[in-house]
Design a protein around this motif. Structure first.
Motif, mmCIF file in Angstrom:
data_model
loop_
_atom_site.group_PDB
_atom_site.id
_atom_site.type_symbol
_atom_site.label_atom_id
_atom_site.label_comp_id
_atom_site.label_asym_id
_atom_site.label_seq_id
_atom_site.Cartn_x
_atom_site.Cartn_y
_atom_site.Cartn_z
ATOM 1 N N ALA A 144 0.839 -1.206 0.000
ATOM 2 C CA ALA A 144 0.000 0.000 0.000
ATOM 3 C C ALA A 144 0.872 1.254 0.000
ATOM 4 N N GLU A 145 1.930 1.248 0.801
ATOM 5 C CA GLU A 145 2.840 2.397 0.823
ATOM 6 C C GLU A 145 3.515 2.581 -0.533
ATOM 7 N N TRP A 146 3.818 1.474 -1.182
ATOM 8 C CA TRP A 146 4.415 1.529 -2.514
ATOM 9 C C TRP A 146 3.477 2.273 -3.470
ATOM 10 N N GLN A 147 2.186 2.012 -3.394
ATOM 11 C CA GLN A 147 1.214 2.681 -4.266
ATOM 12 C C GLN A 147 1.207 4.187 -4.015
ATOM 13 N N LEU A 205 9.404 10.260 2.541
ATOM 14 C CA LEU A 205 8.733 11.488 2.108
ATOM 15 C C LEU A 205 9.090 12.651 3.011
ATOM 16 N N GLU A 206 9.038 13.839 2.418
ATOM 17 C CA GLU A 206 9.044 15.048 3.221
ATOM 18 C C GLU A 206 7.736 15.772 2.947
ATOM 19 N N GLY A 217 1.828 9.402 6.534
ATOM 20 C CA GLY A 217 2.539 9.579 7.797
ATOM 21 C C GLY A 217 3.591 8.511 8.026
ATOM 22 N N ARG A 218 3.245 7.272 7.716
ATOM 23 C CA ARG A 218 4.215 6.172 7.865
ATOM 24 C C ARG A 218 5.414 6.381 6.954
ATOM 25 N N GLN A 223 -10.076 4.846 2.199
ATOM 26 C CA GLN A 223 -10.606 6.069 2.792
ATOM 27 C C GLN A 223 -9.482 7.109 2.896
ATOM 28 N N PRO A 224 -9.827 8.392 2.887
ATOM 29 C CA PRO A 224 -8.807 9.429 3.051
ATOM 30 C C PRO A 224 -7.941 9.236 4.294
ATOM 31 N N ALA A 225 -8.552 8.807 5.394
ATOM 32 C CA ALA A 225 -7.781 8.597 6.630
ATOM 33 C C ALA A 225 -6.715 7.514 6.443
ATOM 34 N N THR A 226 -7.040 6.484 5.681
ATOM 35 C CA THR A 226 -6.080 5.409 5.405
ATOM 36 C C THR A 226 -4.888 5.958 4.627
#
Length: 144
Positions: A9-12, A56-57, A48-49, A39-42
Motif C-alpha cells: 500500500a505504501e508503494w502505491q 517522504l518530506e 505519515g508512515r 478512505q482518506p484517513a487510510t
C-alpha cells in the motif's frame, strides 16, 4: 536513503509522489481512490508512515500539505533489487532474471536493451558463479 521496507500500500502512495512530486494530500487521495477502495484517513496514515520511514518530506504551504520523495524511484528500485539479490544464493540470480523475463511485460526496445546488457555481461562473466551462502543456508549443492 531509507533502510526500512515499505508495504504494498505504501508503494502505491510512493508511485503517485514519484510521478507527481510536490503533490498535495488531496491530489494523492483522489488519485489513489480511483484505483483502490481506500478512505482518506487510510491514505493519510500511509503518508505519515512514509514520512516516519524517511521516504517522504512534507511541506505546509498556507493550508495545504505538499509531499516530495526523499529518494528517486530508480534509487528505491535499485535498493530493493540489491536487498533481494543479497538475500538469495548468488547461483539463483539467473533464475530470478529468467522469471522476471517470463512474468514481466517488455517492449521490443526493452528486449534489445536487455539483450545488449546480457551480451556485455557475458564478456566478463565467470564460467560458474560462486555460492556465498552459509553452509546449510541454500540448496545449490555447493556445500556438499
Amino acid at each position: 536513503m531509507s533502510e526500512k521496507s515499505i508495504s504494498a500500500a505504501e508503494w502505491q502512495v510512493m508511485r503517485v509522489v514519484w510521478a507527481h512530486s510536490g503533490s498535495t494530500s488531496n491530489y494523492i487521495i483522489r488519485t489513489l481512490q480511483e484505483g483502490f477502495d481506500w478512505q482518506p484517513a487510510t491514505i493519510k496514515t500511509l503518508l505519515g508512515r512514509l514520512r516516519k520511514k524517511g521516504y517522504l518530506e512534507m511541506e505546509k504551504i498556507e493550508t495545504t500539505y505538499h509531499y516530495r520523495p526523499l529518494m528517486s524511484e530508480e534509487a528505491h528500485l535499485n535498493e530493493q533489487i540489491r536487498l533481494l539479490l543479497d538475500s538469495m544464493c548468488s547461483t539463483k540470480h539467473a533464475y530470478l532474471v529468467q522469471e522476471i523475463l517470463q512474468a514481466g511485460q517488455f517492449s521490443q526496445k526493452d528486449l534489445v536493451a536487455i539483450e545488449n546488457r546480457a551480451r556485455e555481461q557475458k564478456k566478463l562473466a565467470p564460467e560458474r558463479v560462486a555460492c556465498h551462502c552459509l553452509k546449510g543456508q541454500c540448496t545449490c549443492g555447493c556445500h556438499r
